[in-house]
Design an enzyme around this catalytic site. Sequence first.
Site, mmCIF file in Angstrom:
data_model
loop_
_atom_site.group_PDB
_atom_site.id
_atom_site.type_symbol
_atom_site.label_atom_id
_atom_site.label_comp_id
_atom_site.label_asym_id
_atom_site.label_seq_id
_atom_site.Cartn_x
_atom_site.Cartn_y
_atom_site.Cartn_z
ATOM 1 N N GLU A 56 -29.656 115.653 36.856
ATOM 2 C CA GLU A 56 -29.093 116.279 38.065
ATOM 3 C C GLU A 56 -30.235 116.877 38.885
ATOM 4 O O GLU A 56 -31.035 117.642 38.365
ATOM 5 C CB GLU A 56 -28.079 117.359 37.664
ATOM 6 N N GLY A 82 -22.515 120.851 38.216
ATOM 7 C CA GLY A 82 -21.265 121.192 38.895
ATOM 8 C C GLY A 82 -21.098 120.402 40.185
ATOM 9 O O GLY A 82 -20.004 120.252 40.696
ATOM 10 N N LYS A 115 -12.261 127.614 47.902
ATOM 11 C CA LYS A 115 -11.078 128.332 47.399
ATOM 12 C C LYS A 115 -11.317 129.827 47.295
ATOM 13 O O LYS A 115 -10.397 130.621 47.497
ATOM 14 C CB LYS A 115 -10.633 127.766 46.047
ATOM 15 N N GLY A 166 -10.630 116.451 61.964
ATOM 16 C CA GLY A 166 -9.487 117.240 61.494
ATOM 17 C C GLY A 166 -8.938 116.708 60.184
ATOM 18 O O GLY A 166 -7.733 116.557 60.015
ATOM 19 N N VAL A 170 -9.516 116.869 55.675
ATOM 20 C CA VAL A 170 -9.335 117.904 54.660
ATOM 21 C C VAL A 170 -10.343 119.047 54.797
ATOM 22 O O VAL A 170 -9.979 120.222 54.828
ATOM 23 C CB VAL A 170 -9.440 117.292 53.241
ATOM 24 N N ILE A 171 -11.621 118.701 54.911
ATOM 25 C CA ILE A 171 -12.642 119.744 55.013
ATOM 26 C C ILE A 171 -12.424 120.548 56.294
ATOM 27 O O ILE A 171 -12.420 121.784 56.285
ATOM 28 C CB ILE A 171 -14.064 119.135 55.000
ATOM 29 N N SER A 195 -17.373 117.394 59.885
ATOM 30 C CA SER A 195 -16.555 116.999 58.718
ATOM 31 C C SER A 195 -15.746 115.765 59.071
ATOM 32 O O SER A 195 -14.542 115.810 59.216
ATOM 33 C CB SER A 195 -15.631 118.154 58.315
ATOM 34 N N HIS A 218 13.478 130.038 36.426
ATOM 35 C CA HIS A 218 14.069 130.562 37.652
ATOM 36 C C HIS A 218 13.757 132.043 37.777
ATOM 37 O O HIS A 218 13.890 132.766 36.804
ATOM 38 C CB HIS A 218 15.590 130.366 37.622
HETATM 39 P P1 NAI Z 1 -11.635 113.132 55.975
HETATM 40 O O1 NAI Z 1 -11.744 111.672 55.842
HETATM 41 O O2 NAI Z 1 -10.585 113.864 55.248
HETATM 42 O O3 NAI Z 1 -11.436 113.505 57.516
HETATM 43 C C1 NAI Z 1 -12.302 113.098 58.527
HETATM 44 C C2 NAI Z 1 -11.599 113.201 59.863
HETATM 45 O O4 NAI Z 1 -12.560 113.040 60.896
HETATM 46 C C3 NAI Z 1 -10.551 112.125 60.072
HETATM 47 O O5 NAI Z 1 -9.366 112.719 60.497
HETATM 48 C C4 NAI Z 1 -11.179 111.235 61.143
HETATM 49 O O6 NAI Z 1 -10.219 110.634 61.983
HETATM 50 C C5 NAI Z 1 -12.035 112.213 61.903
HETATM 51 N N1 NAI Z 1 -13.175 111.617 62.619
HETATM 52 C C6 NAI Z 1 -13.996 110.625 62.203
HETATM 53 N N2 NAI Z 1 -14.952 110.389 63.131
HETATM 54 C C7 NAI Z 1 -14.747 111.266 64.139
HETATM 55 C C8 NAI Z 1 -15.406 111.533 65.364
HETATM 56 N N3 NAI Z 1 -16.508 110.863 65.720
HETATM 57 N N4 NAI Z 1 -14.905 112.499 66.159
HETATM 58 C C9 NAI Z 1 -13.805 113.193 65.807
HETATM 59 N N5 NAI Z 1 -13.151 112.991 64.647
HETATM 60 C C10 NAI Z 1 -13.609 112.045 63.813
HETATM 61 O O7 NAI Z 1 -13.089 113.687 55.631
HETATM 62 P P2 NAI Z 1 -13.610 115.161 55.323
HETATM 63 O O8 NAI Z 1 -12.645 116.169 55.788
HETATM 64 O O9 NAI Z 1 -14.996 115.189 55.853
HETATM 65 O O10 NAI Z 1 -13.646 115.219 53.752
HETATM 66 C C11 NAI Z 1 -14.545 114.349 53.024
HETATM 67 C C12 NAI Z 1 -14.010 114.023 51.666
HETATM 68 O O11 NAI Z 1 -13.942 115.164 50.862
HETATM 69 C C13 NAI Z 1 -12.629 113.434 51.727
HETATM 70 O O12 NAI Z 1 -12.647 112.212 51.048
HETATM 71 C C14 NAI Z 1 -11.750 114.424 51.063
HETATM 72 O O13 NAI Z 1 -10.764 113.803 50.293
HETATM 73 C C15 NAI Z 1 -12.697 115.237 50.216
HETATM 74 N N6 NAI Z 1 -12.213 116.609 50.183
HETATM 75 C C16 NAI Z 1 -11.093 116.904 49.491
HETATM 76 C C17 NAI Z 1 -10.566 118.168 49.496
HETATM 77 C C18 NAI Z 1 -9.319 118.447 48.767
HETATM 78 O O14 NAI Z 1 -8.885 117.624 47.987
HETATM 79 N N7 NAI Z 1 -8.662 119.570 48.997
HETATM 80 C C19 NAI Z 1 -11.211 119.252 50.240
HETATM 81 C C20 NAI Z 1 -12.346 118.817 50.984
HETATM 82 C C21 NAI Z 1 -12.821 117.551 50.925
#
Ligand code: NAI
Length: 455
Positions: free
Chosen positions: A31, A36, A48, A181, A183-184, A264, A439
């Site tokens: 690593e 982690g 979180k 917009g 997840v991140i 993101s 419940h």
């Molecule tokens: P994401 O794929 O969830 O979202 C990226 C968003 O950016 C999409 O809605 C997309 O349409 C938009 N986008 C792409 N290019 C763009 C542009 N040029 N201008 C404006 N919008 C644009 O990716 P994110 O949020 O970066 O997360 C990365 C990875 O991390 C994901 O695979 C996610 O599953 C994982 N993750 C999971 C979490 C969870 O399970 N709670 C929390 C954070 C991340």
Amino acid sequence: MFDLIVLGGGPAGYLAAERAGHAGMQVAVVEERALGGVCLNEGCIPTKTLLYSAKLYDGARNGQKYGVTANDITIDHAQVVKRKDKVVRSLVAGVKAQMKANKVTVITGRGVITRKTQEGYEVAAGNETIVGKRLLIATGSVPSVPPIPGLKEGLESGFVLTNREMLDLTEKPERLVIIGGGVIGLEFAGYFNSIGTKVTVVEMLDHIAGETDRDLTDIFQKEMASRGVVFELNAKVTAVGGKDVRFERGGETITVEADKVLLSIGRRPATRDIGLEVIQVYTERGAIVTDDQMRTNVPNVYAAGDVNGRSMLAHTAYREAEVAVSHMLGVRDAMRYEVIPAVIYTNPEIASVGETEATAAAKGLPYKLVKLPMRYSGRYQAENEGGKGIIKLLVNTQTQQILGAHVLSNHASEFIVAAASYVDLGLTLDQIKRLVFPHPTVAEIIREAVFQYEP
Ligand code: NAI
């Protein structure tokens, strides 16, 4: 000589090492940063801790609805970040302890595959050269950086941040523009909105949260908008200036000023410069191609976690790690991606598993929908004054099994596993009806929805 060399010490890497070590294999984990990985150091866990502080703060500020009034409530962002660091340190120490307990050799440094030998694979790990009979590639992913003018310069100057730098920001930005917009973006939007930052989410598509059920995300988006988050949809970012982000919509260029920008827009598998080409590991669009036992095209070389690009979630990585080790040990096991739950840890949370209406329709699956407001749960009402959460169940009309479940509610992340178990085990509604939920719980909504189904 090791039985297994693991490249990368994130959830896939450390759990594989732990399981393999426990089974008696001689294991090395290489690593370059911290054990982690992204999840523990700059993803799942740190976000979180931030979101929990925001939830407490929101709860205190909005306590009047529940008969609680408090004055002079403040949130100290620097203090929140400090506590985050403490939680991370403690959990990283826990992973370290697990490695020791399972006699795993941890090597700090970058691991690069250098050649195939008679016995296995040679890896340059930091200052050492080690050989392993098997390899598990678990190098994770890195943020995607699209070729938007000004973005690179913004990242260099510290005006544009990724999740990593964002989590270490000790000063609250007054105005934050979030590009993407997903997840991140949404989790950070939730936190910074709560602590008083003016947040604008710029999203290319006409909706947030990707493939997540639209009924849920529409309600969620309205809720966030009512709290002050600005959503700019159908917005294609065209340039990042020194103090602003520019996007295009319907031929018009719009400029939003910012103090900080969060990038993101997705992540890409970290497959560059780790020597994959030396042993000719097959990749597609930068992701290592694996089968459902996490095997690559090269014998005794496995890949688990974000690096295979199949489902970039820490809990997927955990399971993939176990499946890979099972295969090494000759135990029958395989991934079932279709039953992996997904959660967006905002307030309220969005949790789902299985088919959405869109995917079920695309597959031609015969389904009927049960859609209920969360108010049907007494516990939900007790704890969510004016809450607008919902649950949606997709039931297969032929088999009476649950195809998918989607929940917008507090605690959804904790109880989606019940629905996921039903989908995974293929339980029928009649079987589920006999299961007893404590419940009152918010989770009871699942039982309620099952009973509301009318064939
Ligand atoms: P994401 O794929 O969830 O979202 C990226 C968003 O950016 C999409 O809605 C997309 O349409 C938009 N986008 C792409 N290019 C763009 C542009 N040029 N201008 C404006 N919008 C644009 O990716 P994110 O949020 O970066 O997360 C990365 C990875 O991390 C994901 O695979 C996610 O599953 C994982 N993750 C999971 C979490 C969870 O399970 N709670 C929390 C954070 C991340």
